[in-house]
Scaffold this active site. Structure first.
Site, PDB file in Angstrom:
ATOM      1  N   PRO A   1       0.905  -1.201  -0.042  1.00 55.14           N
ATOM      2  CA  PRO A   1      -0.023  -0.040   0.033  1.00 55.14           C
ATOM      3  C   PRO A   1       0.687   1.227   0.066  1.00 55.14           C
ATOM      4  O   PRO A   1       1.323   1.660   1.151  1.00 55.14           O
ATOM      5  CB  PRO A   1      -0.846  -0.085   1.265  1.00 55.14           C
TER       6      PRO A   1
ATOM      7  N   ASP B   1       5.503   2.502   2.342  1.00 52.53           N
ATOM      8  CA  ASP B   1       4.708   1.306   2.423  1.00 52.53           C
ATOM      9  C   ASP B   1       4.040   1.419   3.956  1.00 52.53           C
ATOM     10  O   ASP B   1       4.386   1.501   4.924  1.00 52.53           O
ATOM     11  CB  ASP B   1       5.684   0.156   2.810  1.00 52.53           C
ATOM     12  N   HIS B   2       2.623   2.103   3.801  1.00 50.03           N
ATOM     13  CA  HIS B   2       2.071   2.315   4.783  1.00 50.03           C
ATOM     14  C   HIS B   2       1.728   1.142   5.953  1.00 50.03           C
ATOM     15  O   HIS B   2       1.486   1.535   7.223  1.00 50.03           O
ATOM     16  CB  HIS B   2       0.450   2.612   4.365  1.00 50.03           C
ATOM     17  N   ARG B   3       2.097  -0.320   5.474  1.00 51.95           N
ATOM     18  CA  ARG B   3       2.213  -0.980   6.739  1.00 51.95           C
ATOM     19  C   ARG B   3       3.380  -0.778   7.491  1.00 51.95           C
ATOM     20  O   ARG B   3       3.364  -1.196   8.753  1.00 51.95           O
ATOM     21  CB  ARG B   3       2.117  -2.290   6.130  1.00 51.95           C
ATOM     22  N   VAL B   4       4.143  -0.117   7.226  1.00 49.57           N
ATOM     23  CA  VAL B   4       5.681   0.151   7.942  1.00 49.57           C
ATOM     24  C   VAL B   4       5.539   1.551   8.335  1.00 49.57           C
ATOM     25  O   VAL B   4       6.037   1.789   9.476  1.00 49.57           O
ATOM     26  CB  VAL B   4       6.789  -0.271   7.079  1.00 49.57           C
TER      27      VAL B   4
END
Length: 436
Positions: free
Chosen positions: A231, A408-411
């Site tokens: 993402p 990376d929006h997860r990180v």
């Protein structure tokens, strides 16, 4: 006794490759270290060494064959005076090359990669290829704890890399265990338009089909993977370059012009150093997403995109935060030159914790770069250009460079990404901080 020569795994993800060229013939004597074949991986052509002395008894896979499975037999080595192996001793047939002979890309020289051809294990001796021994030593891994997958149990490069991944995965699982019931259901991805449907849109004879080489196939697969599984979001800001350009000019004017200590700094060298120091100041952004837990990297290895014919490489400046600008500059020049000559080894461009894509030299003002998994960030750098800016209510001319950080929006959340980008800007606009 006959010893099989196997298709080597030249990278951790390699499952098959193309046997591009044989450099020996049946009946030819070889010694340990002789280059016997060239194999095309996804990004380069690698040379294969013989580890044992002997005679090429039979070649089982023809030059130009694609889809040769890793660890399948490609030839047989026999002792001097021994009868050649009978034709019935053959490897699993590989897929023939689909690329027309007239369109095959020229084979470029590349670094050496070893294939194990050792026979007769001895209890008092640990059999491993020279490359495997060096990789294990550099990674602090114990060869005695590994099981070799090469002929007769010889430890080869892929065994060392597998042991390294297992060590990392074990540490991650021990630290963070996935919670049950946290899996997210995903809908099947839409399929791209088929070749038949694409071809139907164009008149026959109005185009020619140029087969994809391995590099283009790999780039396409990884880009689709990145944009469908990571993402992305983007953060942009402008950096003033006036102080950096003045510092660069003064440093280069005083640098040695010849000899081993000579260097000439580029703006890109400062960018590499500034991003590395930014990650040092914002360590939470120096991370990688895995389903089992977040990998918080202890080292800062910066990849730098280098354009080559037919694609690109992203060679790594490892521990960039600890290196001087002159060290970064000379190392980057060497890596870029060898990347364009297709002479990089996989360990020189695989891995890393972030990357830089600089299109400023092409006059591009700003752009958004695609993250290169497993990285969590990539910095897109535009051209430095003179612009009118307002400072303390007054209009003045300054050299400004636009930068965009893909995250990376997860990180990396928005605030974390903004903190990293502003840390980077701080070093660019006050370059003296990079010298201490």
């Amino acid at each position: 006794m006959p010893t099989p020569i196997l298709m080597p795994a030249l990278s951790p993800t390699m499952e098959e490759g193309k046997l591009a060229k044989w450099l020996v013939k049946e009946g030819q004597k070889v010694r340990s270290g002789d280059v016997i074949a060239e194999i095309e991986t996804d990004k380069a052509t690698m040379e294969v060494e013989a580890v044992d002395e002997g005679v090429i008894g039979r070649i089982l896979v023809a030059a130009g064959t694609e889809g040769v499975k890793v660890n399948s037999q490609i030839a047989i080595l026999i002792e001097d005076g021994e009868a050649p192996a009978p034709p019935s001793v053959t490897a699993t047939p590989a897929k023939p090359s689909s690329q027309p002979a007239a369109q095959k890309a020229p084979v470029m020289p590349a670094p050496l990669a070893s294939v194990a051809t050792s026979a007769n294990l001895h209890a008092a001796r640990l059999f491993a290829s020279p490359l495997a021994r060096r990789l294990a030593r550099d990674a602090g891994l114990d060869l005695a704890s590994m099981t070799g997958s090469g002929p007769h149990g010889r430890i080869v490069r892929s065994d060392v890399e597998k042991a390294g991944r297992a060590s990392t995965a074990g540490a991650t699982k021990a630290a963070v265990k996935p919670q049950p019931g946290t899996a997210v259901a995903t809908a099947p991805l839409p399929k791209p338009m088929s070749d038949d449907k694409v071809l139907a849109l164009y008149e026959q004879g109005s185009f020619e089909v140029v087969p994809h080489d391995n590099m283009r196939k790999t780039i396409a697969r990884r880009l689709v993977e990145a944009k469908t599984t990571v993402p992305h979001f983007y953060l942009s800001l402008d950096c003033r370059l006036d102080s950096l350009l003045a510092a660069r000019e003064r440093i280069n004017a005083r640098s040695p012009k010849e000899g081993p200590s000579a260097y000439k700094l580029s703006v890109n060298d400062f960018i590499i150093k500034a991003l590395a120091l930014g990650l040092r100041d914002v360590p939470a952004a120096n991370a990688t997403w895995t389903e089992g837990g977040m990998l918080r990297h202890k080292r800062i290895d910066v990849g730098v995109a280098v354009s080559v014919e037919g694609g690109l490489f992203t060679p790594l400046i490892r521990r960039a935060d600890l290196k001087t600008l002159s060290e970064i500059s000379n190392e980057m020049k060497d890596l870029a030159a060898r990347a364009r000559a297709r002479k990089l080894s996989p360990h020189e461009y695989q891995g890393g914790t972030t990357a830089i894509s600089n299109l400023g030299m092409f006059g591009i003002r700003s752009f958004d770069a695609v993250i290169n998994p497993p990285h969590a960030t990539i910095l897109a750098v535009g051209a430095g250009e003179e612009r009118a800016i307002v400072t303390a209510g007054k209009v003045e001319v300054a050299t400004v460079m636009s930068c965009t950080l893909s995250c990376d929006h997860r990180v990396v959340d928005g605030a974390l990404g903004a903190t990293l980008l502003n840390a980077f800007k701080g070093y660019i606009e006050d370059p003296v901080r990079m010298l201490v």
